[in-house]
Design a protein around this motif. Structure first.
Motif, PDB file in Angstrom:
ATOM      1  N   GLU A 253       0.764  -1.357   0.248  1.00 18.86           N
ATOM      2  CA  GLU A 253      -0.026   0.068  -0.119  1.00 18.86           C
ATOM      3  C   GLU A 253       0.848   1.236   0.008  1.00 18.86           C
ATOM      4  O   GLU A 253       0.495   2.165  -0.656  1.00 18.86           O
ATOM      5  N   ARG A 254       1.837   1.246   0.658  1.00 14.23           N
ATOM      6  CA  ARG A 254       2.750   2.241   0.685  1.00 14.23           C
ATOM      7  C   ARG A 254       3.338   2.390  -0.758  1.00 14.23           C
ATOM      8  O   ARG A 254       3.421   3.641  -1.096  1.00 14.23           O
ATOM      9  N   ARG A 255       3.762   1.767  -1.514  1.00 11.74           N
ATOM     10  CA  ARG A 255       4.421   1.850  -2.710  1.00 11.74           C
ATOM     11  C   ARG A 255       3.385   2.173  -3.632  1.00 11.74           C
ATOM     12  O   ARG A 255       3.651   3.202  -4.443  1.00 11.74           O
ATOM     13  N   ARG A 256       2.021   1.706  -3.325  1.00 19.25           N
ATOM     14  CA  ARG A 256       1.034   2.158  -4.426  1.00 19.25           C
ATOM     15  C   ARG A 256       0.808   3.936  -4.217  1.00 19.25           C
ATOM     16  O   ARG A 256       0.357   4.407  -5.110  1.00 19.25           O
ATOM     17  N   LEU A 257       0.671   4.093  -2.880  1.00 19.76           N
ATOM     18  CA  LEU A 257       0.334   5.567  -2.370  1.00 19.76           C
ATOM     19  C   LEU A 257       1.263   6.530  -2.959  1.00 19.76           C
ATOM     20  O   LEU A 257       0.924   7.346  -3.431  1.00 19.76           O
TER      21      LEU A 257
END
Length: 254
Positions: free
Chosen positions: A46-50
Motif C-alpha cells: 500500500e505504501r508503494r501504491r500510495l
C-alpha cells in the motif's frame, strides 16, 4: 446516524446468504499527515501504491478507502482495523499473485469471509459475504469519455447503449461498467477477461449481478455466484471512523 437498508432476492423457503454492503462518503478534511507520510497501518504494498499516485486528491481517496475496508473487516472479524492485513490469491487464469484479495491470517476461530472494495470520487463501496463477491462504484462519466470506451465493449453492449441521449448514455454506461467491474473482481480475472468477451446487458451464465442504490451521480453493482440468494444489509456509515492524521504543530509566538 446510520440508515441501514435491508432487502433479499431469495424466493420463499430458499437459503439466504448474508451480504453486507457499505457505500460510504469520505468525510471532509485531510486524511493524510501534513508531511504526506503514509499511515502507520499501511502495509508495504500500500505504501508503494500510495507513492505512485500523482494527485493529492487521489492519495487522499486511496487512504480513506483502505481504512474503510479495514474498518468493515475489523468489525466483521471482531478485531482492530489496524490489525487487518491482506494478500492476493492466485489468478485463476495464469496462476500469478494478482487474483482476488483475501485476509491475511484471519485467525483460526474466524469464519471465512469474502470481500470486495471499490472507490470512485469521494465514495467507497465495500461488499462482505460468505460467498464470492465483487463490487464496483463509479461516478457518471462525460459523454466524451463514454465515446472513447464504447468500441471496446461487447457488440451487444454497444448496440444496447446506441442512440441514447447524453444524460441517459452516461447513466447507463456507468451502470454497465459497474456490472463489468463487479464481475471482473468476483472472478479475479480482471477487466481484460471481461471487457469485450462478456455481454452484461443480461445476467451472465453462472452469476447474479445486482444493481445497488447509489448516491446521485453514481452507479454501483455487485456480483455473486448464481447459486447464492442474497440477504442484503446496506450501510452508509463505517463501524469505526478513520483516525485523525498526524498534524504539525504551529510554532508558538512569544
Amino acid at each position: 446516524m446510520t440508515h441501514d437498508l435491508k432487502w433479499s432476492d431469495a424466493p420463499p423457503g430458499e437459503v439466504r446468504d448474508p451480504v453486507g454492503i457499505w457505500i460510504v462518503r469520505a468525510p471532509a478534511g485531510q486524511h493524510l499527515a501534513d508531511d504526506g507520510a503514509p499511515p502507520d497501518w499501511f502495509d508495504e504494498k500500500e505504501r508503494r501504491r500510495l507513492a505512485s499516485i500523482p494527485q493529492p486528491a487521489g492519495r487522499e481517496a486511496y487512504v480513506f478507502a483502505h481504512w474503510a475496508l479495514r474498518s468493515v473487516l475489523g468489525s466483521s472479524l471482531d478485531c482492530s482495523p489496524r490489525s487487518v492485513g491482506f494478500l492476493r490469491q492466485p489468478c485463476p487464469g495464469c496462476g500469478g499473485a494478482h487474483g482476488r484479495p483475501a485476509i491475511r491470517d484471519p485467525g483460526p476461530d474466524s469464519e471465512a469471509l469474502e470481500f470486495s472494495m471499490s472507490h470512485s470520487g469521494d465514495h467507497v463501496a465495500i461488499g462482505v459475504a460468505e460467498a464470492t463477491i465483487g463490487i464496483d462504484i463509479e461516478s457518471w462519466p462525460t459523454p466524451e469519455s463514454v465515446a472513447g470506451y464504447l468500441p471496446f465493449l461487447h457488440p451487444k453492449e454497444q448496440q444496447w447503449l446506441g442512440g441514447r441521449p447524453d444524460d441517459e448514455l452516461v447513466r447507463d454506461f456507468a451502470r454497465l461498467w459497474t456490472r463489468k467491474e463487479a464481475m471482473a473482481k468476483a472472478t479475479g480475472q480482471g477487466m481484460a477477461a471481461i471487457m469485450n468477451r462478456l455481454d452484461l446487458t443480461n445476467q451472465p451464465l453462472g452469476w447474479r449481478v445486482r444493481q445497488l442504490l447509489a448516491p446521485p451521480g453514481y452507479e454501483a453493482s455487485f456480483a455473486v455466484p448464481a447459486s447464492v440468494h442474497v440477504d442484503v444489509t446496506m450501510h452508509d456509515e463505517l463501524p469505526e471512523p478513520m483516525p485523525e492524521p498526524a498534524r504539525t504543530l504551529e510554532p508558538v509566538q512569544v
